[in-house]
Scaffold this active site. Structure first.
Site, short mmCIF file in Angstrom:
data_model
loop_
_atom_site.label_atom_id
_atom_site.label_comp_id
_atom_site.label_asym_id
_atom_site.label_seq_id
_atom_site.Cartn_x
_atom_site.Cartn_y
_atom_site.Cartn_z
CD GLU A 184 -2.65 -7.17 -4.19
OE1 GLU A 184 -2.68 -5.94 -4.04
OE2 GLU A 184 -3.69 -7.89 -4.27
CG HIS B 41 -2.57 -0.11 5.19
ND1 HIS B 41 -3.76 -0.77 5.29
CD2 HIS B 41 -2.60 0.54 4.00
CE1 HIS B 41 -4.50 -0.53 4.21
NE2 HIS B 41 -3.80 0.26 3.41
#
Length: 324
Positions: free
Chosen positions: A60, A129
């Site tokens: 990322e 998540h």
């Protein structure tokens, strides 16, 4: 006007952005052939090619750093972070580089980067998540932070975000991905950073955004059967915040409850409550109350219903506010 899911609305918005500007790019983990974990980018690589819609390594920090470099070269990257909890390795790039470059260059450099992040819970996912970290980005000067709550806003706000010359963190409430709603084809109904009164009322103002707007509308519907008319305001933008719309609503109802999924401690509700105390002191007839998640890591999916605010928790706060 068409009726579509939020996923389809976001896909259509990206398609329109790619079609309108050849320097718009879509990048992220599995956004190409797979079409993303939630299929938001499905079909885009097939129609626009691998040079404009492309997969990245599982890194990322490198994804956002590459997007910054592309923006410096005149491109308009749209980055997808696969899940909310995966954004932390990129946090340094976002807050130290992306958010600061315009000020660091004394206004000479603009970085039109949009970072799409599915966020919040309610889908039975595993750890990392289902997190709500919007306050981290809203606290960072130099970033615009927005979040839609329905399909029409998802479509138009994403198009507005990609067209913006400033970096935008675009938070997508993943549990609303499959909710269907009307999308107006004539144009955006309001500016990107304008709040919306989605349910008029007179007894109390519910302030919410993203996934909690529907929860507050459900709470308002229950309250209406009991003779109470609650006004629901969708913030839409978390940085900047449309305090004008919020203030007018609270000055009318004299009470406010802020609702979000993130923990109450140092969440967006803290800033909203403080600002309302300052700006509406002589109009308020009760303290501004907050409803949110607990100050604890997001729990396992089997008990997330006990963690997430629901209409009952919202109405309990409403009862307390109305009791003053």
């Amino acid at each position: 006007m068409t009726r579509t899911t939020m996923v389809q609305a976001l896909n259509s918005a990206l398609r329109a952005c790619l079609d309108e500007n050849p320097r718009t790019l879509v990048m992220g983990e599995d956004v190409g052939a797979l079409g993303g974990v939630f299929r938001v980018t499905e079909g885009l690589q097939k129609d626009f090619g691998e040079s404009r819609v492309f997969d990245t390594p599982l890194a990322e920090s490198g994804i956002v750093g590459t997007a910054i470099g592309l923006a410096l070269r005149g491109y308009r990257p749209v980055v997808e972070i696969q899940f909310d909890g995966f954004v932390y390795p990129a946090f340094d790039q976002i807050v130290s580089q992306l958010a600061k470059m315009h000020a660091r260059s004394l206004g000479r450099i603009r970085l039109p980067v949009t970072i799409r992040i599915p966020y919040a819970g309610g889908i039975g996912a595993v750890e990392h998540h289902s997190e709500s970290h919007e306050a981290l980005f809203a606290h960072t000067a130099g970033l615009r932070v927005v979040t839609p709550s329905h399909s029409d806003d998802a479509y138009w706000m994403l198009r507005q975000a990609v067209a913006d010359d400033d970096p935008v963190v675009f938070l997508e409430p993943k549990r609303r991905y499959w909710d269907k709603g009307e999308v107006h084809t004539s144009g955006a109904s309001r500016a990107l950073h304008e709040a919306a009164v989605v349910q008029p009322g007179q007894d109390l103002t519910l302030l919410a955004y993203g996934p909690m707007v529907k929860v507050c509308l459900d709470a308002a519907a229950i309250a209406r059967t009991e003779g109470r008319r609650l006004e629901v305001v969708d913030l839409r933008s978390l940085s900047p915040v449309d305090f004008g719309t919020i203030q007018r609503s609270v000055e009318k109802t004299h009470r406010a409850v802020v609702v979000h999924e993130a923990p109450v401690f140092l969440g967006m509700g803290a800033e909203l409550a403080a600002r309302l105390q300052e700006r509406c002191f002589y109009s308020l007839e009760a303290p501004v109350l907050r409803v949110g998640g607990f100050h604890a890591p997001y729990p396992p999916s089997r008990v997330e219903d006990a963690y997430l605010p629901d209409p009952d928790r919202v109405l309990e706060a409403v009862d307390r506010a109305l009791a003053y």
